[in-house]
Design a protein around this motif. Sequence first.
Motif, PDB file in Angstrom:
ATOM      1  N   LEU A   1      77.701  42.869  13.669  1.00  0.00           N
ATOM      2  CA  LEU A   1      78.208  41.600  14.346  1.00  0.00           C
ATOM      3  C   LEU A   1      77.915  41.418  15.645  1.00  0.00           C
ATOM      4  N   PHE A   2      78.211  42.261  16.496  1.00  0.00           N
ATOM      5  CA  PHE A   2      77.982  42.545  17.991  1.00  0.00           C
ATOM      6  C   PHE A   2      76.622  42.337  18.139  1.00  0.00           C
ATOM      7  N   GLN A   3      75.723  42.896  17.667  1.00  0.00           N
ATOM      8  CA  GLN A   3      74.251  43.009  17.823  1.00  0.00           C
ATOM      9  C   GLN A   3      73.639  41.798  17.430  1.00  0.00           C
TER      10      GLN A   3
ATOM     11  N   LEU B   1      82.071  40.168  24.948  1.00  0.00           N
ATOM     12  CA  LEU B   1      81.320  41.237  24.502  1.00  0.00           C
ATOM     13  C   LEU B   1      81.293  42.437  25.425  1.00  0.00           C
ATOM     14  N   GLU B   2      81.745  42.146  26.495  1.00  0.00           N
ATOM     15  CA  GLU B   2      82.050  43.367  27.480  1.00  0.00           C
ATOM     16  C   GLU B   2      82.735  44.459  26.898  1.00  0.00           C
TER      17      GLU B   2
ATOM     18  N   ARG C   1      72.210  35.277  22.172  1.00  0.00           N
ATOM     19  CA  ARG C   1      72.425  35.354  23.612  1.00  0.00           C
ATOM     20  C   ARG C   1      70.672  35.436  24.210  1.00  0.00           C
ATOM     21  N   GLN C   2      70.173  36.539  23.812  1.00  0.00           N
ATOM     22  CA  GLN C   2      68.777  36.931  24.157  1.00  0.00           C
ATOM     23  C   GLN C   2      67.945  35.879  23.668  1.00  0.00           C
ATOM     24  N   ASN C   3      68.059  35.301  22.529  1.00  0.00           N
ATOM     25  CA  ASN C   3      67.248  34.346  21.979  1.00  0.00           C
ATOM     26  C   ASN C   3      67.526  32.908  22.795  1.00  0.00           C
ATOM     27  N   ARG C   4      68.544  32.522  23.376  1.00  0.00           N
ATOM     28  CA  ARG C   4      68.859  31.350  23.944  1.00  0.00           C
ATOM     29  C   ARG C   4      68.041  31.605  25.507  1.00  0.00           C
TER      30      ARG C   4
END
Length: 188
Positions: A115-117, A41-42, A123-126
């Motif tokens: 899709l990126f969001q 995602l970078e 990731r933030q939920n994890r």
Amino acid sequence: NGPGRFFYEFCELLIARDLHHLEELEDQLEQMEDQVLSGRLERFNSEITPLRKEAMGWFRYYSQLDDVACELEENENGFFSDGEQRLFHMLEKRLGRLRDEAQLLREYCLQVRELFQAEIDIRQNRIMKILTIVTTIFLPLSLVAGWYGMNFVGMPELTWKYGYPAVIAVSAAIVLLSLWIMKKKKFW
């Protein structure tokens, strides 16, 4: 070969390789989509923004050329022959298809961005799940530490020979109980 034929051929030259350019843009978007799905995602925003702007530019370009072809096809002054008007009609249809293709690419850019969001949100939920688990485990221990940190005289455990090991055992039991409850509730 009248002036209508000249304008038609000129417009055809303007859009001769455009479908190839739009396909290249679509290929780049597909590669970005694959990168997002594989977790890379970078630099996403710095790469999608120029593609989105390019798709928007193509859309405006075809919209403007389509307007010109419409005006030429209308032939308000009777300047062009029937054959030339048919050429402008064909040009208008082709420009409409190219404009629609550019619009699809604009929408594809938005879908890839969404899709990126979504990947960022996952990731933030994890991370939030891990922080919640850690907080749930250590919050009761903080409460116990707060109580015993007050050092009141009337606390029998302070003078009891096994007071310190008892607090350690209670703390360990709280951690194990918290872990067992989380495992049973399938928090991880």
